[in-house]
Design a protein around this motif. Sequence first.
Motif, PDB file in Angstrom:
ATOM      1  N   ILE A   8       0.817  -1.211   0.000  1.00 43.27           N
ATOM      2  CA  ILE A   8       0.000   0.000   0.000  1.00 43.27           C
ATOM      3  C   ILE A   8       0.853   1.264   0.000  1.00 43.27           C
ATOM      4  O   ILE A   8       0.597   2.187  -0.761  1.00 43.27           O
ATOM      5  CB  ILE A   8      -0.991  -0.011   1.184  1.00 43.27           C
ATOM      6  CG1 ILE A   8      -2.064  -1.070   0.917  1.00 43.27           C
ATOM      7  CG2 ILE A   8      -1.613   1.359   1.407  1.00 43.27           C
ATOM      8  CD1 ILE A   8      -2.991  -1.321   2.076  1.00 43.27           C
ATOM      9  N   HIS A   9       1.884   1.307   0.835  1.00 44.22           N
ATOM     10  CA  HIS A   9       2.681   2.531   0.939  1.00 44.22           C
ATOM     11  C   HIS A   9       3.295   2.956  -0.408  1.00 44.22           C
ATOM     12  O   HIS A   9       3.193   4.122  -0.780  1.00 44.22           O
ATOM     13  CB  HIS A   9       3.759   2.411   2.016  1.00 44.22           C
ATOM     14  CG  HIS A   9       4.540   3.659   2.187  1.00 44.22           C
ATOM     15  ND1 HIS A   9       4.001   4.785   2.793  1.00 44.22           N
ATOM     16  CD2 HIS A   9       5.779   3.993   1.795  1.00 44.22           C
ATOM     17  CE1 HIS A   9       4.899   5.747   2.765  1.00 44.22           C
ATOM     18  NE2 HIS A   9       5.989   5.286   2.173  1.00 44.22           N
ATOM     19  N   GLY A  55      -8.712  -1.063  -4.774  1.00 43.54           N
ATOM     20  CA  GLY A  55     -10.003  -1.681  -4.530  1.00 43.54           C
ATOM     21  C   GLY A  55     -10.502  -1.464  -3.112  1.00 43.54           C
ATOM     22  O   GLY A  55     -11.316  -2.215  -2.610  1.00 43.54           O
ATOM     23  N   VAL A  56      -9.993  -0.427  -2.462  1.00 43.00           N
ATOM     24  CA  VAL A  56     -10.344  -0.137  -1.071  1.00 43.00           C
ATOM     25  C   VAL A  56     -11.068   1.194  -1.021  1.00 43.00           C
ATOM     26  O   VAL A  56     -10.585   2.189  -1.565  1.00 43.00           O
ATOM     27  CB  VAL A  56      -9.071  -0.068  -0.198  1.00 43.00           C
ATOM     28  CG1 VAL A  56      -9.409   0.341   1.222  1.00 43.00           C
ATOM     29  CG2 VAL A  56      -8.341  -1.400  -0.219  1.00 43.00           C
ATOM     30  N   PHE A  75      -4.959   2.686   7.923  1.00 43.82           N
ATOM     31  CA  PHE A  75      -6.386   2.561   7.632  1.00 43.82           C
ATOM     32  C   PHE A  75      -6.598   1.732   6.364  1.00 43.82           C
ATOM     33  O   PHE A  75      -7.431   0.820   6.337  1.00 43.82           O
ATOM     34  CB  PHE A  75      -7.033   3.935   7.457  1.00 43.82           C
ATOM     35  CG  PHE A  75      -8.429   3.827   6.920  1.00 43.82           C
ATOM     36  CD1 PHE A  75      -9.488   3.542   7.763  1.00 43.82           C
ATOM     37  CD2 PHE A  75      -8.679   3.966   5.559  1.00 43.82           C
ATOM     38  CE1 PHE A  75     -10.780   3.397   7.259  1.00 43.82           C
ATOM     39  CE2 PHE A  75      -9.957   3.829   5.054  1.00 43.82           C
ATOM     40  CZ  PHE A  75     -11.008   3.538   5.903  1.00 43.82           C
ATOM     41  N   LEU A  76      -5.851   2.045   5.307  1.00 41.86           N
ATOM     42  CA  LEU A  76      -6.006   1.318   4.042  1.00 41.86           C
ATOM     43  C   LEU A  76      -5.601  -0.140   4.199  1.00 41.86           C
ATOM     44  O   LEU A  76      -6.215  -1.025   3.608  1.00 41.86           O
ATOM     45  CB  LEU A  76      -5.190   1.999   2.941  1.00 41.86           C
ATOM     46  CG  LEU A  76      -5.680   3.387   2.531  1.00 41.86           C
ATOM     47  CD1 LEU A  76      -4.696   4.031   1.564  1.00 41.86           C
ATOM     48  CD2 LEU A  76      -7.070   3.337   1.936  1.00 41.86           C
ATOM     49  N   ALA A  79      -8.472  -1.810   5.897  1.00 45.12           N
ATOM     50  CA  ALA A  79      -9.586  -1.914   4.945  1.00 45.12           C
ATOM     51  C   ALA A  79      -9.298  -2.972   3.882  1.00 45.12           C
ATOM     52  O   ALA A  79     -10.190  -3.707   3.474  1.00 45.12           O
ATOM     53  CB  ALA A  79      -9.838  -0.566   4.283  1.00 45.12           C
ATOM     54  N   ALA A  80      -8.041  -3.064   3.450  1.00 48.24           N
ATOM     55  CA  ALA A  80      -7.681  -4.052   2.430  1.00 48.24           C
ATOM     56  C   ALA A  80      -7.848  -5.465   2.964  1.00 48.24           C
ATOM     57  O   ALA A  80      -8.307  -6.349   2.255  1.00 48.24           O
ATOM     58  CB  ALA A  80      -6.232  -3.831   1.963  1.00 48.24           C
ATOM     59  N   VAL A  81      -7.522  -5.670   4.231  1.00 49.63           N
ATOM     60  CA  VAL A  81      -7.717  -6.988   4.851  1.00 49.63           C
ATOM     61  C   VAL A  81      -9.213  -7.311   4.866  1.00 49.63           C
ATOM     62  O   VAL A  81      -9.610  -8.431   4.580  1.00 49.63           O
ATOM     63  CB  VAL A  81      -7.133  -7.009   6.281  1.00 49.63           C
ATOM     64  CG1 VAL A  81      -7.549  -8.262   7.028  1.00 49.63           C
ATOM     65  CG2 VAL A  81      -5.618  -6.909   6.227  1.00 49.63           C
ATOM     66  N   GLY A  82     -10.038  -6.296   5.119  1.00 41.43           N
ATOM     67  CA  GLY A  82     -11.487  -6.487   5.140  1.00 41.43           C
ATOM     68  C   GLY A  82     -12.065  -6.894   3.797  1.00 41.43           C
ATOM     69  O   GLY A  82     -13.107  -7.532   3.734  1.00 41.43           O
ATOM     70  N   VAL A  83     -11.402  -6.523   2.691  1.00 42.35           N
ATOM     71  CA  VAL A  83     -11.888  -6.902   1.364  1.00 42.35           C
ATOM     72  C   VAL A  83     -11.119  -8.095   0.796  1.00 42.35           C
ATOM     73  O   VAL A  83     -11.195  -8.389  -0.379  1.00 42.35           O
ATOM     74  CB  VAL A  83     -11.863  -5.703   0.362  1.00 42.35           C
ATOM     75  CG1 VAL A  83     -12.793  -4.614   0.811  1.00 42.35           C
ATOM     76  CG2 VAL A  83     -10.462  -5.198   0.124  1.00 42.35           C
TER      77      VAL A  83
END
Length: 85
Positions: A8-9, A55-56, A75-76, A79-83
């Motif tokens: 992500i970074h 996709g987040v 945060f991302l 959220a990415a783990v959640g999707v």
Amino acid sequence: MNATRQAIHPKITEVLAETFKVPAVEIHPEATMDSLEMDSLAVAEFAVIIKEKLGVDADSETLLKGATLAEITAFLDKAAVGVGR
């Protein structure tokens, strides 16, 4: 730093540098959208681009101007783990 956050970074850095022409030396974990001179319209556009690339959902409410890049990345990452990323 987990594998997702490592992915992500660089995306955040890429978007800020390429799309918004933020100098790479200014993109560090403690930087805020405000310190990077990102106005509310730029933050909203950044959120849309991040959603397209990762996709987040990262609405501009989440990317408040006071949040640091480290906080945004965290945060991302969550959220990415959640999707399922």
